[in-house]
Design an enzyme around this catalytic site. Structure first.
Site: not given
Ligand code: ATP
Ligand code: MG
Length: 598
Positions: A447-448
């Protein structure tokens, strides 16, 4: 005079004189804040000499027996720290310890063991212990207050419980459970309490850190912005990880979970990252093999192994990941980058379940206690990237979870999935098809991490994930049909090549610039004609060609340049050139063969 405090003073041979009594009373006054003390004086030859004053749960030990007890506990600890084999060393250490042994007056809160077993002791009579406090038992064994009840405290024991029985004295130490930390631990193998277990002698610590520590707050952090390269093509391209991120590795047993973590550690060579591998509840032989791999590849030079094996008691397995994190925080606070692997948190949850049931906490879902979510969230929250003002250090966490028959929806997997910033999902079917690492592209996510991916990599990776997903879908639909149109055939061929390229043997990390070259080459479609069986060799020859003949391209990529159209064309031109060379070589070989035949 109902609030007068009652204290008993026991003496061995000679009763205290009035001056001594006054002194004792003044010590009691300092501690308890009242002068209204009724002192009962009794003779008790069992204490050997000196005095013992008890008042409620407190005890002040001026006795010879008490001092002997301190000495015994100290010696016991020494012996435990060193094992049995280094007898000579121990004797010298013992004697120096005895010489320097400072007999102190003991002032402490004392209780007695009410029940002991399976690494747990319930202690009565200690009223004020705090959660996580070290409790010391008469034989020198240490425990940690884990469950504070109105009438007793539950301690988990960090040592053998054979010396503890009902009625054994237990003493508060007022110290939080912690482990020794420092640079000297790098390259070493330690147990969950920080004691060396690699037979390489004592480790000189630079400090002591509590195993439980609050996670850094929002203000103290910054978002992920630096890549943590795994060296694994399928991960770095599609699921990039950034420093400070928490990326879960999840899959059934024997799907290559540990291998991904270890390969990532191996890839950190020369990248100024300190790696900590925490083994939780694994077989000792498995851990030994991992250590061997780390040594063989030179990765042990910048790594620490914290080992709690299946044969260790549940408390040690429970504390190991927190100890590893305490070690990681020591380096993070100096502005360094740390990678920590928890292998694995499923076993950690099981150890915690065992402890909790013994501590008589009520079980909830799947027999785990209600706070099992908090167990892992407070651990993984500690992995972060600190703000520049705080030095910019980072802890990147790779927790591992083992699933049963690919079921990611059971209790512990869903908990950890929700805590982490993404997961690499490994699949048995892929693994047995020969797709190794067996990364399931559809179910994995980061996600990051893309914020930390280098520009060149981000551009090169482009549509690879979508391509692969389309290919998998098409491969399923077309597996039984024989007459395919040209575009479909082409797409399948491209997908096949892509899948083959993503296969990667163990201990062979691919540097970033090589990954970009491979991606650009396959993206240009230049590799689609090559038979799948030859892809592996072709890839390694292509990379060697670039590293030797096209050093300027490699240089530009290594320096972190963006992948401009110009650079991309340069790479594609070089691939064409290489293909020409390959064809020429092939022709020459064929001619040579024909000549020989004639
Ligand atoms: P466990 O559930 O027992 O902990 P695991 O999921 O951690 O297993 P590994 O121990 O990493 O799996 O790997 C299982 C086996 O697969 C090992 O024998 C390893 O050598 C092999 N393996 C893993 N990855 C690869 C790979 N990329 N190429 C070839 N073999 C691999
Ligand atoms: Mg494993």
């Amino acid at each position: 005079m109902s609030d007068m405090l009652k204290a008993t003073l026991r003496y061995a041979t000679t009763a205290p004189d009035s001056e001594q009594i006054e002194k004792i009373k003044s010590v009691l006054y300092k501690k308890l804040g009242t002068t209204d003390i009724e002192l009962e004086i009794i003779s008790d030859p069992s204490i050997g000499g000196g005095f013992v004053v008890s008042c409620g749960n407190y005890e002040y030990d001026w006795s010879d027996a008490g001092r002997a007890r301190q000495l015994r506990a100290e010696l016991n600890n020494l012996r435990r720290k060193n094992g049995d084999n280094e007898t000579g060393k121990i004797i010298t250490m013992l004697s120096s310890k005895v010489e320097n042994f400072d007999l102190s007056i003991e002032d402490r809160e004392v209780g007695t063991v009410e029940w002991v077993g399976d690494g747990i002791a319930n202690v009565n009579g200690i009223d004020h212990a705090f959660y996580g406090e070290i409790i010391e038992f008469e034989d020198g064994t240490k425990g940690m207050a884990q469950d504070i009840r109105e009438d007793h405290i539950g301690c988990i024991l960090f040592g053998n419980d054979t010396g503890i029985r009902q009625g054994t004295r237990a003493v508060r130490t007022y110290k939080e459970a912690g482990i020794p930390v420092g640079e000297a631990f790098i390259g070493r193998v330690i147990d969950a309490l920080g004691a060396p277990i690699d037979g390489l002698g004592e480790i000189n610590e630079s400090g002591y850190r509590p195993v439980e520590e609050p996670a850094p707050g929002i203000i103290e952090r910054q978002s992920v912005n630096e890549p943590m390269e795994t060296g694994i093509l399928s991960i770095d391209t599609m699921f990039p990880i950034g420093r400070g991120q928490r990326e879960l590795i999840i899959g059934d047993r024997q799907t290559g979970k540990t291998s991904i973590a270890i390969d990532t550690i191996i890839n950190q060579k020369g990248k100024d990252v300190i790696c900590i591998y925490v083994a939780i509840g694994q077989k000792a032989s498995t851990v030994a093999k991992i250590i061997q791999t780390l040594k063989k590849t030179g990765a042990m030079d910048y790594s620490i192994v914290v080992s709690s094996t299946a044969s260790d008691m549940a408390p040690l397995q429970y504390i190991a990941p927190y100890s590893g994190t305490a070690m990681a925080e020591y380096f993070q606070q100096q502005g360094k980058s740390v990678l920590i692997v928890y292998d694995d948190l499923s076993k950690h949850a099981v150890a915690y379940r065992a402890l909790s049931l013994l501590l008589e906490r009520s079980p909830g879902r799947e027999a785990y206690p209600g706070d099992v979510f908090y167990l892992h969230s407070r651990l993984l929250e500690r992995s972060s990237k600190l703000s520049s003002e705080l030095g910019g250090g980072s802890i990147t966490a790779l927790p591992i979870i083992e699933t049963q028959a690919g079921d990611v929806s059971s209790y512990i997997p869903t908990n950890v999935i929700s805590i982490t910033d993404g997961q690499i999902f490994l699949e048995s079917d892929l693994f047995f098809e020969g797709m190794r690492p067996a990364v399931n592209v559809g179910l994995s996510v980061s996600r990051v991490g893309s914020a930390a991916q280098t520009k060149a990599m981000k551009k090169a990776a482009g549509s690879i994930r979508v391509d692969l997903a389309q290919y998998r879908e098409m491969a399923v639909f077309t597996q039984f049909s024989s007459d395919l149109d040209e575009t479909t055939k082409k797409q399948l061929a491209h997908g096949n090549v892509l899948m083959e390229l993503l296969k990667q043997p163990l201990e062979h990390p691919i540097p970033m610039h090589e990954q970009v070259i491979i991606l650009v080459a396959v993206g240009s479609g230049r590799l689609d004609m090559i038979p799948v069986s030859q892809i592996k060799d072709y890839k390694s020859r292509l990379i060697t060609y670039f590293n030797t003949e096209q050093a300027d391209i490699c240089d530009e990529l290594v320096k972190g340049k963006d992948l401009s159209e110009q650079l991309k064309h340069k790479i594609i031109d070089a691939v064409d050139k290489f293909n020409e060379l390959e064809n020429k070589k092939l022709k020459e070989e064929v001619e040579l063969l024909q000549q020989e035949r004639r």
